[in-house]
Design a protein around this motif. Structure first.
Motif: not given
Length: 356
Positions: A85-97
């Protein structure tokens, strides 16, 4: 800059507090399933819109960026949808599974031309930053051996919840807190390439209902314990150096948590010990060296770090930096950590060294 936060647990609350302190940033959306807590946070931070689910938040629109502070299995679907959708993302760790999901997230960030950052807050500790400067300045010479650990006596987080389900969490303490130790260790060492890993995992206390305490709500079981409760890994680094990594939720050791780092170099060494739960603001940092053949050990000054506040500020700065900056914040560093964690689990399962 209009931001939304998905997830209202401890991590989500850190993001809310950090955004609220920044000029030119407004929290406009909040998503979380615990209605009473969500209502309370919405009122505390004067957030215009609140939703049960992240899908509703994204459909509502009006966002420039979001923080993703939810269980690990949701990191990829939420982040990818937001990036598309064109949004910037700050994710918690870990990146993914795992690295496969992480690669999909990085690919989505690159395709969208948007920022994807991951919250590795422990590298922002003041004592780690002080040690980083010493190593970068040649204070220990060329590092050839290091050890990094995060160990708990009884710290299984919500045993029986998503944390102890491999399909939801991706793993146990190696994926949960070990990725922090891996991140700050490689950061301190100058980001050497990991060329091979040899790892073991153990699940000795959790399956017997041991290893929890009130702080971690360990006995609220709704799923069987299916992850490790302790892991160790021997990492071979490009250039010949080695790194020993330990991560444990539960083991018969001292009561207080320990986060530490040791490095031996050609001209000196250093030890950092952060003991106590919650983690002490500044740990015990010592540097060992000599001068003219005499002991010249010293205790360098260190100030408290700024943890999630610094993480969020760095993320906002990257977003404000424009397109020429966004390409340097595509999640690649976190993806490299995911590849290493995957290799550790593979090594433990196959009982052999795995080359990356």
């Amino acid at each position: 800059m209009r931001v939304g936060v998905v997830g209202i647990g401890w991590a989500g609350q850190q993001h809310l507090a950090a955004y609220s302190r920044m000029d030119g940033v407004r929290i406009v959306s909040l998503a979380g399933m615990e209605k009473d807590l969500r209502d309370s946070l919405q009122a505390e931070y004067s957030i215009p819109s609140a939703f049960d689910g992240w899908e509703e938040m994204l459909q509502h629109g009006g966002l420039d960026a979001i923080s993703v502070a939810v269980p690990t299995f949701l990191h990829a679907p939420i982040s990818i949808a937001a990036l598309e959708q064109g949004l910037h993302v700050l994710s918690e760790k870990p990146l993914a599974r795992n690295a496969v999901e992480g690669r999909a997230m990085v690919d989505a960030a690159r395709k969208a031309g948007r920022v994807l950052d991951v919250a590795f807050n422990h590298r922002r500790r003041g004592d780690i930053q002080a040690l980083k400067q010493i190593i970068d300045d040649g204070g220990v010479g060329r590092p050839y051996y290091a050890k990094a650990s995060w160990l708990r006596r009884a710290g299984i987080p919500m045993m029986g919840s998503w944390f102890t389900n491999p399909e939801l969490a991706g793993g146990g303490p190696l994926a949960d807190i070990g990725v922090h130790a891996l991140d700050y260790a490689l950061h301190l060492l100058g980001e050497p390439k990991v060329v091979a890993v040899s790892a073991t995992t153990h699940s000795e206390l959790g399956p017997r209902g041991r290893g929890g305490n009130n702080r971690y709500s360990a006995m609220a079981a709704s799923h069987p314990f299916e992850v490790e409760d302790f892991a160790s890994a021997f990492l071979r680094l490009e250039g010949g150096a080695t790194l020993l990594l330990e991560a444990g939720w539960a083991s018969y050791r001292e009561v207080e948590d320990l986060l530490d780092f040791t490095v031996y170099g050609t001209d000196g060494g250093a030890e950092l010990k952060v003991q106590g739960a919650p983690m002490a603001a500044v740990g015990e940092l010592k540097v060992f060296t000599d001068k003219d053949g005499e002991n010249a050990d010293y205790v360098p000054p260190a100030v408290p770090g700024r943890a999630h506040q610094a993480v969020v500020e760095d993320f906002v700065a990257a977003v404000r930096g424009g397109a020429e900056v966004w390409g340097r914040h595509d999640g690649s560093l976190a993806l490299s950590r995911a590849h290493i964690i995957d290799a550790c689990y593979q090594s433990a399962q196959e009982q052999k060294e795995v080359r990356l």
